[in-house]
Design an enzyme around this catalytic site. Sequence first.
Site, PDB file in Angstrom:
ATOM      1  N   GLU A 199       0.805  -1.216   0.000  1.00 13.12           N
ATOM      2  CA  GLU A 199       0.000   0.000   0.000  1.00 13.12           C
ATOM      3  C   GLU A 199       0.845   1.277   0.000  1.00 13.12           C
ATOM      4  O   GLU A 199       0.666   2.157   0.854  1.00 13.12           O
ATOM      5  CB  GLU A 199      -0.970   0.004   1.187  1.00 13.12           C
ATOM      6  CG  GLU A 199      -1.946  -1.156   1.146  1.00 13.12           C
ATOM      7  CD  GLU A 199      -2.937  -1.148   2.310  1.00 13.12           C
ATOM      8  OE1 GLU A 199      -2.871  -0.224   3.147  1.00 13.12           O
ATOM      9  OE2 GLU A 199      -3.764  -2.063   2.383  1.00 13.12           O
ATOM     10  N   GLU A 324      -4.827  -8.982  -0.070  1.00 13.65           N
ATOM     11  CA  GLU A 324      -5.631  -8.802   1.133  1.00 13.65           C
ATOM     12  C   GLU A 324      -7.090  -8.665   0.739  1.00 13.65           C
ATOM     13  O   GLU A 324      -7.417  -7.961  -0.215  1.00 13.65           O
ATOM     14  CB  GLU A 324      -5.200  -7.555   1.918  1.00 13.65           C
ATOM     15  CG  GLU A 324      -3.839  -7.655   2.565  1.00 13.65           C
ATOM     16  CD  GLU A 324      -3.502  -6.428   3.413  1.00 13.65           C
ATOM     17  OE1 GLU A 324      -4.446  -5.669   3.749  1.00 13.65           O
ATOM     18  OE2 GLU A 324      -2.324  -6.234   3.728  1.00 13.65           O
TER      19      GLU A 324
END
Length: 763
Positions: A199, A324
Amino acid sequence: MFGEKNIKRIVSISAAAVCLLSSLRVAPAAVFTADAADDVMTAFEITENMKIGWNLGNTMDAKASEPSADNPKVYVDSAHAGVETETAWGCPKATQELFDALKAKGFNTVRVPTTWFQHLDDDNNIDPEWMARVKEVVDYGIKNDMYIILNVHHENWINRGDFADAYDEIQPKLLKIWTQIAEEFKDYDQHLIFECMNEPRAVGTAHEWWAAEAVPECDVINKLEHDFVDLIRGTDGPYAKTRLLMLPGYCASAETQFLEAIDVPDDPYVAVSIHAYSPYDFTMNTAVKDHSVFTSAYSANLANILQGMRDTFLDNNIPVVIGEMGTSNFDNTEARVAWTTQYFTTTKKYGIPCCLWDNNTVSNPKDPGECHGYINRETGEWYEVSLPVIDKMMEIMNDETITWGSERAIPTVKHQAYEDGTTFLAGPFELDASKEKTYQNTTPGGDGEVEWSQLEGKEVAIKFEGTTPVLCFSDAEYGGWTEIKPYDVDKDNGIAYFNMAKVPDAWGDDPTTIAHMQAKSPSKISNVDSIVILEAPEGEIEEPEATAKIKKVNLKDATNDDTLVVAIEGKEGVKTNGALGFMKGDEWAQIEWSGTTDADGKLTVEIPLADAVVGGTAEFQIWANFKDVDITDVTIKSASDTTTTTTVATTTTTLESTSTTTTSTETGTSESTSTTTTDKNAGVVYGDANCDGNVNLADAVLIMQSLANPSKFGPEGSDPTHLTETGRANADCCNVGDGVTNKDALAIQRLLLQLVAALPVTD
């Protein structure tokens, strides 16, 4: 991921792979000879054999903290720490028994998020004790013939506010860490996968989660990841050239505008890494009070996000791994199972392996959006509340009627040659989504007059570079603004195709009143070369999934004293909601409604038009469970009409946008729009920090500026470049009463990203 309490939009979905195991076997010691490299899998064979994954969350990625020197009550990240960080966030140490339980249940992949910065010396050398522990955990899975994803996670020196200007600082450290990891694991075969970052983003900025303003950051990410791929391919070892490398885009988002910004290296062993807690309102958003139903709007949202992954990458022969995904436990097991069914069925058909996030938290009244606990890591038993979700995942993975990767490619449509079409508009034109106030986000309208007779039975194609545009229609006065998305995009040649057969339904009125057709950039920048009209292709056309049911309403003869009455029919007891939307000047506004069908499956919605813009066209929209109901009648009741029907409570919200048609889920969010609520009793317009009558990014920026430099951006008359006393009251839109904090700026960002329906909010 969930160890850090950041406000973020985690979008997208995940799925799983097929139950086939790799023919490559791994030695218990996890050491291999060069001869093993002769028998290698392709990247798509690896992702298929990964099957279904699980995250060892909040463990190797946990960070130790210590009191700040300035304030003993405030904890900050330690500069250095030992192997004790593994349990710093409350999870027990990983064990072989845990990995055995995962394997026995059917998981074939484990992602091991790992934080390194606290285990480096001043020269960025990794602590040998930490490296040995990471290797020990990796070997737990390797010994079980599982696939292991190892990454660089929760690194504060990567995720920073000046990310756009930090390439020269980040690159050497990132490559130094990966050089050591690559050397330590060089003899591990293709069961070990490296993921470059987690991220990556500009933390704490007004655009932390907003793609339209993150262009410089996206460029830095692309450079870093190209460097990473070059580094790994240049290292020694039998698998240096064939190890699968996972590359995330900006914040690893699943939104198409983020995905399109990824510059995938020309390498046969790279996969795009995506995080997909989608749709966020269902999976994690605590501002949504009811998570008991996986609605048709949520379903449509999920379908569009997954389709975006397929269309952007898989159809172009680039693998995708959802690193995820998951849905928090809101005591809504039945709804979670319904979500899982669609999620994994779709991703299996597309050929996307998914890794379930697990932070070992089953319930948390203070933070219910972060309850991602599935297995008791000490006993190896599956938590009862989450076991039906796990069982549904495995059921789909083992269902032989659902074929892995069977829908990986976009269905082929044979279009008329672009050059043989009728030119409607010749460019080039540069469209900038950030300049919609000056109408520079669309192609010119004055030269774009069109008649429906030119479009009926045809398709329209736009040749472009950059962000995929949408096609817009309006009447002679630019009213009734309607946008449609392309049903097919030729990425190689930069052509987007739009089906004109869908226009009458979207327009909702007599299509002969259409007078203008324009291309628009929905985010970032699109360079439009030209627009042409083509003959419609033969055969069935796969359209993007609808996310709402929309009925255009003619308010030309209505007055503000009238009431709109809409009859809805469907199944008994269907809870639904939506809005009446309309243009208010240059902004999109809407009046929300909600209700439930009665025993006869009927619902009457009455919306007073006192706050509506009459004299033009509006949209009556159904969001929640829109597939289960239909609109059977729409009438205008004048003030003199004494007929009474049930009045549904309404709330008025204003959305900053020049236009919109695709309005979304049951929380009332809308693409490229934002909402704000006015507290009429207190005179407060929540979120409007600069007091200009709108809530937009400028308000979030002003809040952050005032916090960082109060002497410069503090009160000064009514200047919108300063946070006045009135602006300070408006700015306090998160946890009202606690003053202006960075949470207020983040709340506005959440609003702009459609994570909440309106302000104020509580964290």
